[in-house]
Design a protein around this motif. Structure first.
Motif, PDB file in Angstrom:
ATOM      1  N   THR A   1      25.885 -18.619  18.255  1.00 45.97           N
ATOM      2  CA  THR A   1      24.933 -17.518  18.366  1.00 45.97           C
ATOM      3  C   THR A   1      25.046 -16.891  19.747  1.00 45.97           C
ATOM      4  N   GLU A   2      25.132 -15.557  19.806  1.00 45.77           N
ATOM      5  CA  GLU A   2      25.109 -14.795  21.058  1.00 45.77           C
ATOM      6  C   GLU A   2      24.044 -13.707  20.916  1.00 45.77           C
ATOM      7  N   GLY A   3      22.849 -14.016  21.455  1.00 46.18           N
ATOM      8  CA  GLY A   3      21.764 -13.074  21.284  1.00 46.18           C
ATOM      9  C   GLY A   3      21.318 -13.050  19.834  1.00 46.18           C
ATOM     10  N   GLU A   4      21.387 -11.876  19.236  1.00 46.13           N
ATOM     11  CA  GLU A   4      21.029 -11.725  17.832  1.00 46.13           C
ATOM     12  C   GLU A   4      22.255 -11.663  16.922  1.00 46.13           C
ATOM     13  N   LYS A   5      23.417 -11.969  17.477  1.00 47.66           N
ATOM     14  CA  LYS A   5      24.664 -11.914  16.719  1.00 47.66           C
ATOM     15  C   LYS A   5      25.153 -13.324  16.427  1.00 47.66           C
ATOM     16  N   PHE A   6      25.731 -13.502  15.243  1.00 53.06           N
ATOM     17  CA  PHE A   6      26.243 -14.803  14.816  1.00 53.06           C
ATOM     18  C   PHE A   6      27.751 -14.707  14.592  1.00 53.06           C
TER      19      PHE A   6
ATOM     20  N   MET B   1      24.338 -10.964   8.781  1.00 53.85           N
ATOM     21  CA  MET B   1      23.015 -11.560   8.892  1.00 53.85           C
ATOM     22  C   MET B   1      22.529 -12.099   7.553  1.00 53.85           C
TER      23      MET B   1
ATOM     24  N   ARG C   1      20.903 -15.879   6.683  1.00 54.40           N
ATOM     25  CA  ARG C   1      19.606 -16.088   6.046  1.00 54.40           C
ATOM     26  C   ARG C   1      19.737 -16.876   4.756  1.00 54.40           C
TER      27      ARG C   1
END
Length: 579
Positions: free
Chosen positions: A492-497, A571, A575
Motif C-alpha cells: 500500500t502507498e497512500g490510497e493506492k494498492f 480498488m 474490497r
C-alpha cells in the motif's frame, strides 16, 4: 511594426537582386556539396563492396566447412558406404545402398545449389560415380576421374586435400575441388570457379572494374563477368569531358581452408556521371531562378495574398475561433475551398473520433496476439515425453502428463480477458512446473508463497509464465539442483494498492549485457528468436497500465536471477478480497 514593413513599397530590381544573391549562393553551395558527395559515395561504395565480399566469403567458408564435415561423417559412419565397400555384398543390397547414397547427396545438392557436384570413388573396386545431377560433360567426367585416380595414388592426398579446397583444371576449365579420404574410400565435391564467383560478378565495380578467383600465385581461375560494354563506354566518353581522376583499388580476400582468393578491382570512373548530373541540375536551377523572378510579382498579387488569407482562417480554426473571414477570390479553386472549409472541419472532427476508436481496437488486437505467442517446442516436448512414457508402460504418469498438458493449453487458449484471477495464474504456473519436473526429474525444485486472501487479486494472463519459462530454460543444469521461488505480496502507498510479485532462481543469473539493457530501458535483440517473451510482456504491461507498472531485473548478491513485478491493483478487487 510588421504592418508598416508590409506597406513599404520596393522596386522590382530589389527583389531581383535578392533572388540573384540567393541563387548564386545556392549554386556555390550546391557545387561544394556535389564534390563532397562524390568523395563520400566513393568511400562508402568501397566499404560496401568490401563488406559484401567478406559476407559472401564467410557464407562460402561456412558451406565448405559443412560439406567437408558431412562427407567425412558419411565415409566413416554411413552403413550404405560400408556395405558398398564390403567384398561379397549381395547385388540387391549393393544397388539399394547406392540408391540411398544418391538420395542423400541429391538432398545435399538441393540445399547448396545445382552448382555443387558430388562424386564417390572406391579405389579397391575401381568404382567412380556421380551422386547428384552434374553439370559436366562426359569428356569432362572422364578427365575428372583420371585426375582423381592420380591424386588418390599420391601419398600426400591427406595433407593436400583433407579439409582443404584446391583449384583443379578439367578440360580447360577451372574448378574448386575437395577430396575427403577414408582408407580407400573417397568422396569428392566439385564446383566451377565461375559458379563460385558469379554472385560477386554482379556487383557494379565501375567501367574497368572486375572480380575474379585467383590462386595463391595470382593466376586467374575464373572468366571475367559479362558487362554492358557499349553503355559503359558511352558514359566514360561523356565523363572524360571533366577529366578528373579515376582512382582504382584492388582488394584481395582469402577463403579459410582453401588455396585460392577473391580479387576485386574497383574502378570509380563511373562516378564521374554524378558530376554531369550535378551540372545539369545547377543549369536548370539558373533557368528556374530567372523564370521565378519574372513571375514573382504576379504570383504574389494573384495567388499569395488569397492563400495568406486562407492560412489566417486555418489558424483561427486551430485556435477554435469563430471569427472567420472567407473573402472572395478570383481563383475558382480557392473560392470552392472557402465554401467547403467549414464542412471539412466537421469531417476532420469526426475522423479524429474514428481514428481514436480504431487505435483502441488495434491495441486490443495486439494484446490478444501477444498472449497467443507460445513456444511450439514446449508442446512438442510434452508429446515426446508422453511417447517415451508409453514405451516404458508408465500409464499413471501418462495420465498425469496428458491431463496437465491439457490443462496448460486449455488455460492459454481460454485466456481471452485482459486480466485473470491471481489464483488461476499461479495454478497455471504450477502445472507448467510440474510438467517440466517430469522432463528434468530432480534437476530443479520450486516453492510458491502467497496468502490465501490474495488469491482473488487480478493480473494480466500469462505474465508470470514468461519469466518462469526463462528460469527453466536458462537456469536448469544437470550439475546442481535449481531452486525456483515465486512470492506474492500486497503493498500500500497512500490510497493506492500494488501487487508485488517476485520470481527468483539460483541459476547463473542474467548476462551483464542483457541486464544493462533492461536496466536502461533498451530493447533486447530478438533477431534469433530470443527474448521475444520478455519484450512482449513488457509491451503488454505498457499497453495495459500506461507507465504505472514496473518490472525490475537483478542478479542478487547470493547468486541467481530475480524479476520483480509491481502491478497496480484496482480498488474493487481489494474490497472484494476484504469482504
Amino acid at each position: 511594426m510588421v504592418k508598416a514593413l508590409n506597406n513599404k513599397p520596393y522596386p522590382i530590381r530589389h527583389y531581383v537582386k535578392i533572388m540573384l544573391f540567393i541563387s548564386i549562393f545556392a549554386l556555390v553551395v550546391d557545387l561544394v556539396i556535389s564534390f563532397a558527395s562524390i568523395f563520400i559515395v566513393k568511400q562508402q561504395s568501397t566499404r560496401y563492396l568490401q563488406d559484401t565480399a567478406n559476407l559472401y566469403i564467410r557464407q562460402i567458408n561456412h558451406d565448405f566447412s559443412y560439406i567437408n564435415h558431412y562427407m567425412g561423417w558419411t565415409l566413416a559412419n554411413d552403413e550404405s558406404v560400408k556395405m558398398m565397400d564390403t567384398p561379397g555384398t549381395d547385388y540387391v543390397d549393393y544397388i539399394k545402398s547406392n540408391e540411398r547414397m544418391h538420395k542423400r547427396f541429391n538432398e545435399l545438392q538441393k540445399n547448396y545449389g545445382q552448382e555443387y557436384n558430388f562424386f564417390f570413388y572406391l579405389k579397391d573396386q575401381d568404382f567412380f560415380q556421380n551422386y547428384a545431377p552434374m553439370s559436366l560433360s562426359y569428356a569432362e567426367f572422364r578427365d575428372l576421374k583420371e585426375q582423381i585416380v592420380t591424386l588418390t595414388d599420391s601419398k600426400n592426398v591427406y595433407e593436400t586435400f583433407y579439409s582443404n579446397w584446391n583449384p583443379i583444371q578439367v578440360q580447360d576449365k577451372f574448378y574448386v575441388i575437395n577430396i575427403v579420404p577414408y582408407h580407400n574410400r573417397y568422396l569428392i565435391c566439385l564446383i566451377s570457379a565461375d559458379d563460385l564467383i558469379r554472385p560477386l560478378q554482379q556487383l557494379n565495380l565501375g567501367e574497368e572494374g572486375s572480380v575474379s578467383l585467383v590462386d595463391l600465385q595470382g593466376g586467374s581461375l575464373s572468366s571475367p563477368g559479362a558487362r554492358e560494354a557499349d553503355s559503359l563506354n558511352l558514359e566514360g566518353t561523356k565523363a572524360s569531358l571533366l577529366s578528373f581522376s579515376k582512382p582504382r583499388s584492388t582488394v584481395t580476400e582469402g577463403f579459410s581452408n582453401a588455396s585460392f582468393n577473391v580479387q576485386l578491382v574497383i574502378q570509380f570512373g563511373v562516378f564521374e556521371t554524378i558530376m554531369i548530373a550535378q551540372l545539369l541540375i545547377m543549369l536548370l536551377f539558373v533557368v528556374l531562378t530567372c523564370t521565378l523572378s519574372v513571375v514573382m510579382l504576379y504570383f504574389k498579387k494573384k495567388v499569395l495574398k488569397p492563400i495568406q488569407n486562407f492560412s489566417e482562417n486555418v489558424r483561427r480554426i486551430h485556435e477554435d475561433s469563430e471569427n472567420l473571414d472567407f473573402m472572395s477570390s478570383e481563383i475558382i479553386e480557392l473560392e470552392q475551398v472557402n465554401s467547403q472549409f467549414k464542412h471539412l472541419i466537421e469531417q476532420i472532427k469526426k475522423f479524429k473520433i474514428d481514428i481514436y476508436e480504431q487505435e483502441l481496437e488495434k491495441q486490443r488486437i495486439q494484446l490478444d496476439y501477444m498472449k497467443l505467442q507460445i513456444n511450439p517446442h514446449f508442446f512438442l516436448n510434452c508429446l515426446t515425453n508422453i511417447y517415451s512414457m508409453a514405451q516404458m508402460h508408465m500409464f499413471k504418469e501418462i495420465e498425469y502428463m496428458s491431463l496437465s498438458t491439457s490443462k496448460y493449453f486449455r488455460y492459454i487458449f481460454q485466456s481471452v480477458d485482459h486480466v485473470v484471477r491471481l489464483e488461476d495464474e499461479i495454478e497455471h504456473v504450477r502445472i507448467y512446473l510440474e510438467i517440466q519436473k517430469h522432463r528434468y526429474r530432480d534437476a530443479f525444485s520450486y516453492r510458491i508463497e502467497y496468502k490465501d486472501d490474495l488469491a482473488g487479486l487480478t493480473i494480466p494472463p500469462l505474465v508470470l509464465q514468461t519469466f518462469i519459462e526463462n528460469a527453466v530454460k536458462y537456469a536448469v543444469s544437470r550439475d546442481q539442483e535449481l531452486q525456483i521461488r515465486l512470492s506474492v505480496a500486497l503493498v500500500t502507498e497512500g490510497e493506492k494498492f500494488y501487487t508485488v510479485i517476485q520470481i527468483s532462481d539460483t541459476g547463473p543469473g542474467f548476462p551483464v549485457e542483457v541486464l544493462d539493457k533492461l536496466a536502461n530501458g533498451k530493447p533486447l535483440d530478438q533477431s534469433e528468436g530470443k527474448h521475444i517473451g520478455i519484450m512482449n510482456t513488457m509491451q503488454r504491461l505498457e499497453l495495459l497500465y500506461h507507465h504505472r507498472a514496473q518490472v525490475e531485473f537483478s542478479n542478487p548478491a547470493g547468486g541467481g536471477a530475480c524479476v520483480s513485478l509491481t502491478l497496480p491493483q484496482a480498488m474493487q478487487d481489494i474490497r472484494r478480497e476484504i469482504q
